[in-house]
Enzyme design. Sequence first.
Site, PDB file in Angstrom:
ATOM      1  N   LYS A   1       0.766  -1.147   0.053  1.00 49.65           N
ATOM      2  CA  LYS A   1      -0.069  -0.058   0.013  1.00 49.65           C
ATOM      3  C   LYS A   1       0.896   1.220   0.026  1.00 49.65           C
ATOM      4  O   LYS A   1       2.140   1.101   0.244  1.00 49.65           O
ATOM      5  CB  LYS A   1      -0.735   0.038   1.349  1.00 49.65           C
ATOM      6  CG  LYS A   1      -1.892  -1.298   1.157  1.00 49.65           C
ATOM      7  CD  LYS A   1      -2.837  -1.104   2.484  1.00 49.65           C
ATOM      8  CE  LYS A   1      -3.939  -2.312   2.469  1.00 49.65           C
ATOM      9  NZ  LYS A   1      -4.652  -2.185   3.698  1.00 49.65           N
TER      10      LYS A   1
ATOM     11  N   TYR B   1     -12.525  -2.975  -2.817  1.00 50.25           N
ATOM     12  CA  TYR B   1     -12.985  -3.109  -1.609  1.00 50.25           C
ATOM     13  C   TYR B   1     -14.466  -2.936  -1.639  1.00 50.25           C
ATOM     14  O   TYR B   1     -15.154  -2.619  -0.450  1.00 50.25           O
ATOM     15  CB  TYR B   1     -12.551  -1.904  -0.815  1.00 50.25           C
ATOM     16  CG  TYR B   1     -10.865  -1.968  -0.443  1.00 50.25           C
ATOM     17  CD1 TYR B   1     -10.718  -3.288   0.438  1.00 50.25           C
ATOM     18  CD2 TYR B   1     -10.012  -1.158  -0.661  1.00 50.25           C
ATOM     19  CE1 TYR B   1      -9.581  -3.394   0.662  1.00 50.25           C
ATOM     20  CE2 TYR B   1      -8.643  -1.265  -0.138  1.00 50.25           C
ATOM     21  CZ  TYR B   1      -8.282  -2.610   0.551  1.00 50.25           C
ATOM     22  OH  TYR B   1      -7.040  -2.803   0.890  1.00 50.25           O
TER      23      TYR B   1
ATOM     24  N   ASN C   1      -1.972  -0.142   7.389  1.00 48.13           N
ATOM     25  CA  ASN C   1      -1.329  -1.391   7.654  1.00 48.13           C
ATOM     26  C   ASN C   1      -0.261  -1.954   6.548  1.00 48.13           C
ATOM     27  O   ASN C   1      -0.117  -3.193   6.444  1.00 48.13           O
ATOM     28  CB  ASN C   1      -2.336  -2.445   8.047  1.00 48.13           C
ATOM     29  CG  ASN C   1      -3.537  -2.555   6.908  1.00 48.13           C
ATOM     30  OD1 ASN C   1      -3.216  -2.108   6.318  1.00 48.13           O
ATOM     31  ND2 ASN C   1      -4.472  -3.315   7.252  1.00 48.13           N
TER      32      ASN C   1
ATOM     33  N   HIS D   1      -1.610  -5.509   1.645  1.00 51.02           N
ATOM     34  CA  HIS D   1      -2.889  -6.132   1.269  1.00 51.02           C
ATOM     35  C   HIS D   1      -2.588  -7.668   0.735  1.00 51.02           C
ATOM     36  O   HIS D   1      -1.518  -8.178  -0.152  1.00 51.02           O
ATOM     37  CB  HIS D   1      -3.599  -5.517   0.210  1.00 51.02           C
ATOM     38  CG  HIS D   1      -4.837  -6.288  -0.358  1.00 51.02           C
ATOM     39  ND1 HIS D   1      -6.108  -6.390   0.246  1.00 51.02           N
ATOM     40  CD2 HIS D   1      -5.110  -7.315  -1.640  1.00 51.02           C
ATOM     41  CE1 HIS D   1      -6.805  -7.395  -0.529  1.00 51.02           C
ATOM     42  NE2 HIS D   1      -6.171  -7.842  -1.266  1.00 51.02           N
TER      43      HIS D   1
HETATM   44  P1  GDP Z   1      -7.421  -6.976   5.337  1.00 51.19           P
HETATM   45  O1  GDP Z   1      -8.118  -8.117   4.301  1.00 51.19           O
HETATM   46  O2  GDP Z   1      -6.563  -7.838   6.408  1.00 51.19           O
HETATM   47  O3  GDP Z   1      -6.862  -6.309   4.759  1.00 51.19           O
HETATM   48  O4  GDP Z   1      -8.907  -6.419   6.010  1.00 51.19           O
HETATM   49  P2  GDP Z   1     -10.311  -6.141   5.408  1.00 51.19           P
HETATM   50  O5  GDP Z   1     -10.390  -6.604   4.263  1.00 51.19           O
HETATM   51  O6  GDP Z   1     -11.345  -6.331   6.521  1.00 51.19           O
HETATM   52  O7  GDP Z   1     -10.015  -4.569   5.366  1.00 51.19           O
HETATM   53  C1  GDP Z   1      -9.424  -3.947   4.169  1.00 51.19           C
HETATM   54  C2  GDP Z   1      -8.550  -2.756   4.696  1.00 51.19           C
HETATM   55  O8  GDP Z   1      -9.263  -1.786   5.355  1.00 51.19           O
HETATM   56  C3  GDP Z   1      -7.561  -3.154   5.814  1.00 51.19           C
HETATM   57  O9  GDP Z   1      -6.582  -3.799   5.380  1.00 51.19           O
HETATM   58  C4  GDP Z   1      -7.571  -1.776   6.590  1.00 51.19           C
HETATM   59  O10 GDP Z   1      -6.547  -1.108   5.716  1.00 51.19           O
HETATM   60  C5  GDP Z   1      -8.840  -1.164   6.336  1.00 51.19           C
HETATM   61  N1  GDP Z   1      -9.689  -1.049   7.534  1.00 51.19           N
HETATM   62  C6  GDP Z   1     -10.178  -2.401   7.873  1.00 51.19           C
HETATM   63  N2  GDP Z   1     -10.905  -2.342   9.080  1.00 51.19           N
HETATM   64  C7  GDP Z   1     -10.630  -0.945   9.488  1.00 51.19           C
HETATM   65  C8  GDP Z   1     -10.850  -0.198  10.565  1.00 51.19           C
HETATM   66  O11 GDP Z   1     -11.795  -0.516  11.583  1.00 51.19           O
HETATM   67  N3  GDP Z   1     -10.712   1.280  10.452  1.00 51.19           N
HETATM   68  C9  GDP Z   1      -9.799   1.686   9.591  1.00 51.19           C
HETATM   69  N4  GDP Z   1      -9.284   3.025   9.697  1.00 51.19           N
HETATM   70  N5  GDP Z   1      -9.524   0.986   8.465  1.00 51.19           N
HETATM   71  C10 GDP Z   1      -9.989  -0.210   8.394  1.00 51.19           C
HETATM   72 MG    MG Z   2      -9.767  -8.087   2.905  1.00 49.39          MG
END
Ligand code: GDP
Ligand code: MG
Length: 153
Positions: A11, A51, A114, A117
């Site tokens: 990212k 997303y 973070n 991805h």
């Molecule tokens: P991943 O698959 O581990 O990347 O997680 P997800 O698919 O649930 O979410 C996609 C991305 O959205 C994450 O990697 C984070 O960058 C962001 N994200 C997820 N949950 C949160 C949250 O509660 N707060 C914020 N600010 N960003 C989030």
């Molecule tokens: Mg994800």
Amino acid sequence: MSNEQTFIAIKPDGVQRGLIGPIISRFEQRGFKLVAMKLVSPSRELLEKHYSELADKPFFPGLLSYMLSGPIVAMVWEGRDVVKTGRAILGATNPLASAPGTIRGDYAIDVGRNVCHGSDSVENAKKEIALWFNENEIQQYKHSQFDWIYEKP
Ligand code: GDP
Ligand code: MG
């Protein structure tokens, strides 16, 4: 199946913080094969598709501006069980819950920064690879290490 593929992206924060090399190294050193890679600035439309499952979340607008804030390294890695193992190499979504030794557990603190991805299922990996890459951008070659990494194909 040693030809399973996953979509891994560094990212904008990972790129800006000089983590391209270290992140790639973790996948390389584990023995996975890089089959596609590019430095890209994706459109808002592409990121909304990528997303789409999170569109209703309160953090969605912030997530999009984060992902639009600079270039991203988009990659496809191949190998046995690479989707699940790639997620293990990344660590938990929230870096504070990620074990040391994982990418997020070593390089990040905030969930909204973070650094990387990884696809969460084989089905989503196929969708994400098709979204980010044209077929002719995916390379097919024999990894010279193959016979040293796998007991059987
Ligand atoms: P991943 O698959 O581990 O990347 O997680 P997800 O698919 O649930 O979410 C996609 C991305 O959205 C994450 O990697 C984070 O960058 C962001 N994200 C997820 N949950 C949160 C949250 O509660 N707060 C914020 N600010 N960003 C989030
Ligand atoms: Mg994800």
